[in-house]
Structures are given as C-alpha cells and as structure tokens.
Motif scaffolding. Structure first.
Motif, PDB file in Angstrom:
ATOM      1  N   THR A 242       0.829  -1.207   0.000  1.00  0.00           N
ATOM      2  CA  THR A 242       0.000   0.000   0.000  1.00  0.00           C
ATOM      3  C   THR A 242       0.859   1.251   0.000  1.00  0.00           C
ATOM      4  O   THR A 242       0.625   2.185  -0.773  1.00  0.00           O
ATOM      5  CB  THR A 242      -0.925  -0.001   1.237  1.00  0.00           C
ATOM      6  N   SER A 245       2.601   1.657  -3.369  1.00  0.00           N
ATOM      7  CA  SER A 245       1.660   2.085  -4.410  1.00  0.00           C
ATOM      8  C   SER A 245       1.379   3.577  -4.310  1.00  0.00           C
ATOM      9  O   SER A 245       1.304   4.280  -5.321  1.00  0.00           O
ATOM     10  CB  SER A 245       0.350   1.301  -4.295  1.00  0.00           C
ATOM     11  N   GLU A 246       1.208   4.065  -3.078  1.00  0.00           N
ATOM     12  CA  GLU A 246       0.930   5.489  -2.895  1.00  0.00           C
ATOM     13  C   GLU A 246       2.136   6.350  -3.239  1.00  0.00           C
ATOM     14  O   GLU A 246       1.991   7.436  -3.821  1.00  0.00           O
ATOM     15  CB  GLU A 246       0.491   5.741  -1.450  1.00  0.00           C
TER      16      GLU A 246
END
Length: 332
Positions: A242, A245-246
């Motif tokens: 996560t 990805s950010e």
C-alpha cells in the motif's frame, strides 16, 4: 478476471506434462501449502485448530479457503466470522453471539434465535442449532472462526465441548465442521482430535507475487529486496504494498522502507519495545538480529513466537528459530 474464474481457466487449459513448471512455485508457496492442509482436513469434515501469530492476516486466509471450498467438488459451504467483537464482552454476551452465528449455519436465518443466560442453557441451545444445521444445510458446512483468543476462556471451552458432542452424535454422518483460529496456543482451541496447524507466512515467491499484483512490474533486485525485508509476514507485505503504491516506488534506505509501512510500523516498534523490557527476551532478539537461524530455546522463544517476533525455521535436524523478518530488526 475474478480469482475463481482465473483458477477455472487454468484448470481448463492445463495439459498433462512430465514436468509442470508451476510445481516449483507451488512447493515454494509456504502459505499455499498450509492452505492445502486446512482444505484437506475440512473436506474430510475433521476440525482444525489454527494457530495465527500476530500479523498473519487470518481473515484473508480463511476467506480464500472459503472460496476454494465453494468452487471445488463437492461444493462445501462456509461461514467465516471474527470473534474480535467479543473482546472485553461478558460471558453471556459471547454465548449469545455464538448462538446467532450457529443459527445461520444451516443456510437460513431463524427468526427465533434462542438466548442463553447460563452454561447449561448455552449447551442445550447450541446443540439444537447444530442439529438443525445438520438437517437443513444443502451441503456440508464449515464454520471458519478467527480471533478465538478474544473469547472468554470458559466460552471457548463451551464452544469446543458443543462441537465435540455434535461430532460424537453424528459420527460418520456429520455434515458440519469447525475451524477455530487464535493467536494463543491454548488447549481450548482443540475440538476433539482437531489437527493443530500453524498459519505460515508467505514464502518469498508468494510475497513477490503480492507486490507485483499491487504495483505491477518492477526491477527484480528491488522486488527481491522488499520481499525479503518483510520476511513474507502478510500484514507487512500488505502495508508495504500500500505504501509503495501510494509513493510510486520503494525507497533505498532501510529506515525509509520501514516507515513506509505507516501505522503498522508503530505497531511493530511497540511489540519490539515491549519485548525489549525483558532482559532475556532482549538478549535473544539481539542474538537473532542477523537473520541466522539458532537452535530453539523453548522457554524464551515460545514467548517471542506468541509476540509475533520469531518463527520456527525450516532447518533439517534440531528445531531452530529465526527473527521473523528483517523489518523487525529495523525497529530497534
């Protein structure tokens, strides 16, 4: 394509060959191997006691198990629940929560759910609901329950007693089975002769596949580095996926990679800090910090395993343990 559809397509187009390259991945997939053990037990309608150390993400694991059992042959229905809402609740509240779950196990909800105010009332009501599920379910049913350590101990014992009694009544004709998953290795998890299975972390290839599914392609050295950094610990893999990805990429520095896990980094640091308050545990953590397996010292290592910091190693010979992930060493 949905996971179930993709799996059916793979089975449809698979050819019989002397050597299937996919077997190399399958044998290296530690969590996949655990899933096969659990599925085999449940398909035989044998109960399972699943030990789920911290950060193993049991809910996602059990949801995958439920999907596999549903699409397999013969089809098997599953009800996946968490006992986490029962943390800190009273014994009668926990009894009645379980009765609501059992009332749905047969595939239909009852308008009149029995209530229990004492142990005898719970045993009678739960036995009646299990017998009803046995008679009304269109196919074999499995209750997959995680977070069992959040139940009061006496309630967990009552639940296992009820299931054991059902198994004795139904014998070879039983149509309902239970999996109880918890983070504490307690005898109360056992239902009859339940198989005791440890929920494994991802193998390196499994962790890499998760990163690729979240972020797409990336250079192999980077993929290998982040996969090994997490040690395959599912919650760490998910948090880092996560964060990456950010951010759009993975940082090079270990400290930056650790902080990229967000709130989970604080949870990891807190668990390590708590263990460090005990001199014997602190010495053991520093001894394992280089990532090399060491012979197991049960009196100390059992505490660290339950804390989620250490796991048993796949080493031939005497039992060994190792630090669960290099990310944990970055927390101290």
């Amino acid at each position: 394509m949905h996971r179930a559809e993709r799996r059916m397509e793979m089975i449809k187009h698979r050819r019989d060959t002397v050597f299937d390259p996919e077997h190399v991945y399958i044998e290296a997939a530690l969590r996949g191997r655990t899933a096969r053990k659990v599925r085999n037990q449940l398909r035989r309608l044998e109960p399972v006691a699943l030990l789920t150390p911290r950060w193993t993400s049991p809910q996602a694991f059990l949801e995958d198990i439920a999907l596999d059992l549903a699409v397999g042959e013969p089809s098997m229905g599953c009800r996946t629940i968490s006992f986490r809402p029962m943390m800190g609740r009273s014994t009668p509240e926990a009894w009645n929560f379980i009765l609501r779950v059992l009332s749905e196990l047969g595939g239909r909800e009852s308008n009149a759910i029995p209530m229990a105010l004492n142990r005898r009332g719970f045993h009678i009501a739960a036995a009646s609901l299990l017998d009803s599920a046995h008679d009304s379910a269109p196919h074999a049913m499995a209750l997959l329950a995680h977070g069992a350590h959040h139940l009061p101990v006496e309630v967990l014992t009552d639940l296992t007693d009820v299931w054991s009694s059902y198994a004795q009544r139904a014998r070879a004709d039983r149509r309902c089975v239970v999996l109880l998953a918890g983070a504490v290795a307690t005898p109360a998890l056992d239902v009859g002769n339940a198989a005791r299975i440890d929920l494994a972390d991802f193998g390196e290839a499994e962790a890499a596949a998760t990163f690729l599914s979240q972020m797409g392609g990336m250079p192999f050295p980077i993929l290998q580095r982040v996969s090994r950094f997490t040690g395959g610990v599912p919650a760490l893999v998910e948090a880092l996926s996560t964060g990456g990805s950010e951010l759009g990429h993975f940082p090079m520095q270990t400290g930056d990679l650790f902080r990229l896990m967000g709130p989970l980094a604080d949870d990891v640091r807190g668990a390590v800090s708590m263990a460090m308050t005990s001199p014997p545990l602190a010495d053991r953590i520093h001894e394992l910090a280089n990532g090399e397996p060491r012979p197991e010292a049960p009196d100390i290592d059992d505490q660290l395993i339950m804390a989620g910091l250490v796991r048993r190693s796949r080493v031939i010979g005497l039992p060994h343990v190792e630090l669960r992930a290099p990310a944990l060493a970055a927390a101290f």
